[in-house]
Design a protein around this motif. Structure first.
Motif, PDB file in Angstrom:
ATOM      1  N   PRO A 191       3.159  11.208   1.687  1.00  0.00           N
ATOM      2  CA  PRO A 191       3.257  12.269   0.676  1.00  0.00           C
ATOM      3  C   PRO A 191       2.281  12.085  -0.492  1.00  0.00           C
ATOM      4  O   PRO A 191       2.005  10.961  -0.929  1.00  0.00           O
ATOM      5  N   GLY A 192       1.793  13.211  -0.988  1.00  0.00           N
ATOM      6  CA  GLY A 192       0.766  13.207  -2.026  1.00  0.00           C
ATOM      7  C   GLY A 192       1.238  12.752  -3.393  1.00  0.00           C
ATOM      8  O   GLY A 192       0.415  12.451  -4.261  1.00  0.00           O
ATOM      9  N   ASP A 193       2.571  12.697  -3.614  1.00  0.00           N
ATOM     10  CA  ASP A 193       3.047  12.288  -4.942  1.00  0.00           C
ATOM     11  C   ASP A 193       3.391  10.801  -5.014  1.00  0.00           C
ATOM     12  O   ASP A 193       3.951  10.346  -6.013  1.00  0.00           O
ATOM     13  N   ILE A 194       3.038  10.033  -3.981  1.00  0.00           N
ATOM     14  CA  ILE A 194       3.190   8.575  -4.081  1.00  0.00           C
ATOM     15  C   ILE A 194       2.211   8.057  -5.136  1.00  0.00           C
ATOM     16  O   ILE A 194       1.061   8.475  -5.201  1.00  0.00           O
ATOM     17  N   ARG A 195       2.691   7.134  -5.973  1.00  0.00           N
ATOM     18  CA  ARG A 195       1.832   6.470  -6.963  1.00  0.00           C
ATOM     19  C   ARG A 195       1.357   5.148  -6.334  1.00  0.00           C
ATOM     20  O   ARG A 195       2.123   4.193  -6.241  1.00  0.00           O
ATOM     21  N   TRP A 196       0.095   5.140  -5.924  1.00  0.00           N
ATOM     22  CA  TRP A 196      -0.454   3.963  -5.246  1.00  0.00           C
ATOM     23  C   TRP A 196      -0.996   2.951  -6.248  1.00  0.00           C
ATOM     24  O   TRP A 196      -1.816   3.288  -7.094  1.00  0.00           O
ATOM     25  N   HIS A 197      -0.541   1.714  -6.108  1.00  0.00           N
ATOM     26  CA  HIS A 197      -1.001   0.601  -6.943  1.00  0.00           C
ATOM     27  C   HIS A 197      -1.865  -0.309  -6.077  1.00  0.00           C
ATOM     28  O   HIS A 197      -1.443  -0.709  -4.986  1.00  0.00           O
ATOM     29  N   TYR A 198      -3.058  -0.624  -6.561  1.00  0.00           N
ATOM     30  CA  TYR A 198      -3.865  -1.608  -5.836  1.00  0.00           C
ATOM     31  C   TYR A 198      -3.638  -2.957  -6.505  1.00  0.00           C
ATOM     32  O   TYR A 198      -3.999  -3.159  -7.669  1.00  0.00           O
ATOM     33  N   ILE A 199      -3.020  -3.886  -5.767  1.00  0.00           N
ATOM     34  CA  ILE A 199      -2.580  -5.138  -6.405  1.00  0.00           C
ATOM     35  C   ILE A 199      -3.358  -6.361  -5.940  1.00  0.00           C
ATOM     36  O   ILE A 199      -3.122  -7.468  -6.416  1.00  0.00           O
ATOM     37  N   GLY A 200      -4.306  -6.174  -5.011  1.00  0.00           N
ATOM     38  CA  GLY A 200      -5.091  -7.310  -4.527  1.00  0.00           C
ATOM     39  C   GLY A 200      -6.331  -7.542  -5.361  1.00  0.00           C
ATOM     40  O   GLY A 200      -6.619  -6.814  -6.314  1.00  0.00           O
ATOM     41  N   HIS A 201      -7.084  -8.570  -4.987  1.00  0.00           N
ATOM     42  CA  HIS A 201      -8.371  -8.833  -5.627  1.00  0.00           C
ATOM     43  C   HIS A 201      -9.341  -7.750  -5.156  1.00  0.00           C
ATOM     44  O   HIS A 201      -9.497  -7.533  -3.961  1.00  0.00           O
ATOM     45  N   LEU A 202      -9.957  -7.048  -6.093  1.00  0.00           N
ATOM     46  CA  LEU A 202     -10.790  -5.887  -5.758  1.00  0.00           C
ATOM     47  C   LEU A 202     -12.269  -6.189  -5.977  1.00  0.00           C
ATOM     48  O   LEU A 202     -12.675  -6.577  -7.070  1.00  0.00           O
ATOM     49  N   GLN A 203     -13.069  -5.990  -4.925  1.00  0.00           N
ATOM     50  CA  GLN A 203     -14.515  -6.142  -5.046  1.00  0.00           C
ATOM     51  C   GLN A 203     -15.123  -4.819  -5.525  1.00  0.00           C
ATOM     52  O   GLN A 203     -14.677  -3.744  -5.116  1.00  0.00           O
ATOM     53  N   SER A 204     -16.142  -4.914  -6.349  1.00  0.00           N
ATOM     54  CA  SER A 204     -16.751  -3.712  -6.937  1.00  0.00           C
ATOM     55  C   SER A 204     -17.208  -2.714  -5.878  1.00  0.00           C
ATOM     56  O   SER A 204     -17.064  -1.500  -6.054  1.00  0.00           O
ATOM     57  N   ASN A 205     -17.738  -3.214  -4.776  1.00  0.00           N
ATOM     58  CA  ASN A 205     -18.289  -2.301  -3.760  1.00  0.00           C
ATOM     59  C   ASN A 205     -17.206  -1.578  -2.956  1.00  0.00           C
ATOM     60  O   ASN A 205     -17.510  -0.712  -2.139  1.00  0.00           O
ATOM     61  N   LYS A 206     -15.945  -1.910  -3.201  1.00  0.00           N
ATOM     62  CA  LYS A 206     -14.846  -1.248  -2.472  1.00  0.00           C
ATOM     63  C   LYS A 206     -14.117  -0.202  -3.329  1.00  0.00           C
ATOM     64  O   LYS A 206     -13.261   0.526  -2.824  1.00  0.00           O
ATOM     65  N   VAL A 207     -14.439  -0.144  -4.605  1.00  0.00           N
ATOM     66  CA  VAL A 207     -13.724   0.760  -5.525  1.00  0.00           C
ATOM     67  C   VAL A 207     -13.794   2.204  -5.061  1.00  0.00           C
ATOM     68  O   VAL A 207     -12.822   2.962  -5.129  1.00  0.00           O
ATOM     69  N   LYS A 208     -14.963   2.600  -4.539  1.00  0.00           N
ATOM     70  CA  LYS A 208     -15.181   4.009  -4.163  1.00  0.00           C
ATOM     71  C   LYS A 208     -14.179   4.521  -3.132  1.00  0.00           C
ATOM     72  O   LYS A 208     -13.898   5.726  -3.081  1.00  0.00           O
ATOM     73  N   TYR A 209     -13.632   3.621  -2.326  1.00  0.00           N
ATOM     74  CA  TYR A 209     -12.724   4.055  -1.253  1.00  0.00           C
ATOM     75  C   TYR A 209     -11.330   4.435  -1.773  1.00  0.00           C
ATOM     76  O   TYR A 209     -10.612   5.179  -1.116  1.00  0.00           O
ATOM     77  N   ILE A 210     -10.960   3.913  -2.935  1.00  0.00           N
ATOM     78  CA  ILE A 210      -9.618   4.207  -3.471  1.00  0.00           C
ATOM     79  C   ILE A 210      -9.668   5.037  -4.756  1.00  0.00           C
ATOM     80  O   ILE A 210      -8.644   5.539  -5.213  1.00  0.00           O
ATOM     81  N   ALA A 211     -10.871   5.215  -5.311  1.00  0.00           N
ATOM     82  CA  ALA A 211     -11.024   5.946  -6.578  1.00  0.00           C
ATOM     83  C   ALA A 211     -10.471   7.370  -6.564  1.00  0.00           C
ATOM     84  O   ALA A 211      -9.977   7.844  -7.587  1.00  0.00           O
ATOM     85  N   PRO A 212     -10.496   8.090  -5.429  1.00  0.00           N
ATOM     86  CA  PRO A 212     -10.004   9.472  -5.467  1.00  0.00           C
ATOM     87  C   PRO A 212      -8.506   9.594  -5.755  1.00  0.00           C
ATOM     88  O   PRO A 212      -8.059  10.640  -6.205  1.00  0.00           O
ATOM     89  N   PHE A 213      -7.730   8.530  -5.500  1.00  0.00           N
ATOM     90  CA  PHE A 213      -6.274   8.707  -5.559  1.00  0.00           C
ATOM     91  C   PHE A 213      -5.492   7.576  -6.211  1.00  0.00           C
ATOM     92  O   PHE A 213      -4.322   7.757  -6.542  1.00  0.00           O
ATOM     93  N   VAL A 214      -6.073   6.389  -6.392  1.00  0.00           N
ATOM     94  CA  VAL A 214      -5.276   5.249  -6.866  1.00  0.00           C
ATOM     95  C   VAL A 214      -4.699   5.520  -8.249  1.00  0.00           C
ATOM     96  O   VAL A 214      -5.362   6.101  -9.118  1.00  0.00           O
ATOM     97  N   GLN A 215      -3.453   5.122  -8.444  1.00  0.00           N
ATOM     98  CA  GLN A 215      -2.760   5.354  -9.720  1.00  0.00           C
ATOM     99  C   GLN A 215      -3.044   4.242 -10.725  1.00  0.00           C
ATOM    100  O   GLN A 215      -3.291   4.488 -11.897  1.00  0.00           O
ATOM    101  N   LEU A 216      -2.983   2.990 -10.246  1.00  0.00           N
ATOM    102  CA  LEU A 216      -3.144   1.841 -11.142  1.00  0.00           C
ATOM    103  C   LEU A 216      -3.774   0.688 -10.369  1.00  0.00           C
ATOM    104  O   LEU A 216      -3.306   0.336  -9.282  1.00  0.00           O
ATOM    105  N   ILE A 217      -4.829   0.113 -10.936  1.00  0.00           N
ATOM    106  CA  ILE A 217      -5.474  -1.075 -10.362  1.00  0.00           C
ATOM    107  C   ILE A 217      -5.015  -2.280 -11.173  1.00  0.00           C
ATOM    108  O   ILE A 217      -5.259  -2.346 -12.376  1.00  0.00           O
ATOM    109  N   HIS A 218      -4.355  -3.222 -10.517  1.00  0.00           N
ATOM    110  CA  HIS A 218      -3.643  -4.283 -11.227  1.00  0.00           C
ATOM    111  C   HIS A 218      -4.475  -5.501 -11.609  1.00  0.00           C
ATOM    112  O   HIS A 218      -4.061  -6.256 -12.465  1.00  0.00           O
TER     113      HIS A 218
END
Length: 226
Positions: free
Chosen positions: A60-87
């Motif tokens: 469902p589109g109203d899920i608030r997705w949290h990215y909680i892992g270690h994030l590499q800069s070159n991967k940000v583009k894949y989650i930028a359209p929808f991620v709610q909070l990057i931890h």
């Protein structure tokens, strides 16, 4: 398989204290996430970019997705359209990239800075001194970072059975959080998230002032292979 009684107990325990429950769904099937969603859970956390990018369109589109892992800069583009909070933001370079990718989708992405509070080398994060340096730089460069918003801190306690050590970790994180709120974010209501505590130590974290806990195994349980 989800553990519905555990979810209900957690919600009853955390909601009155104003603590957000993030259900950590990494490696769990879409059907389990949907089942927890159907109970009323909306905040879900994932550790792997590819897995999150695969799951998001199936749910469902109203899920608030949290990215909680270690994030590499070159991967940000894949989650930028929808991620709610990057931890777990732990560099200025990552902040810049998040703002850049968020701008492409005309949105602002909320983030937490990861404070290193554990007494072990396997955890990522910044020292208090490094966070202060990053915030000073952020204040100076703010005009170029219009699409990212720092909303608080995140940290993971030392992996130990010693509750006194875990309490100290959480106490330190909360003290830094309070200090930064006074020094850098006075009057800024959005700096309000102190994310600490997981399945094994969330009670200690909440007692220390956590506003967000990340719970996985308690909710999704051990897989039943019988």
């Amino acid at each position: 398989m989800i553990n519905e009684p555990a979810w209900k107990e957690l919600v009853a325990e955390l909601q009155p204290q104003g603590v957000t429950l993030v259900a950590v769904s990494k490696t769990k099937p879409v059907a389990d996430i949907q089942a927890l969603y159907d109970l009323g859970q909306r905040d879900f956390g994932e550790n792997y970019v590819q897995e999150l990018a695969d799951k998001q369109p199936q749910l469902p589109g109203d899920i608030r997705w949290h990215y909680i892992g270690h994030l590499q800069s070159n991967k940000v583009k894949y989650i930028a359209p929808f991620v709610q909070l990057i931890h777990a933001v732990d560099s200025f370079k990552l902040l810049q990239e998040i703002s850049k990718q968020a701008a492409k989708h005309n949105r602002t992405i909320d983030v937490l800075l990861q404070l290193y509070i554990a007494d072990e080398e396997t955890k990522f994060g910044l020292s208090e001194k490094e966070i202060i340096e990053l915030l000073d730089y952020y204040e100076a460069q703010k005009a170029d970072l219009a699409h990212v918003r720092i909303c608080g801190l995140m940290g993971m306690a030392t992996n130990t059975e010693d509750e006194a050590v875990i309490r100290d970790c959480f106490k330190n994180l909360k003290a830094v959080f309070d200090n930064l709120r006074q020094s850098y974010f006075l009057g800024k209501d959005y700096f309000n998230t102190c994310s600490m505590g997981m399945s094994g130590d969330y009670k200690l974290a909440v007692a220390a002032g956590s506003t967000m806990v990340r719970i996985g195994s308690m909710l999704f349980g051990v897989r039943n292979y019988s």
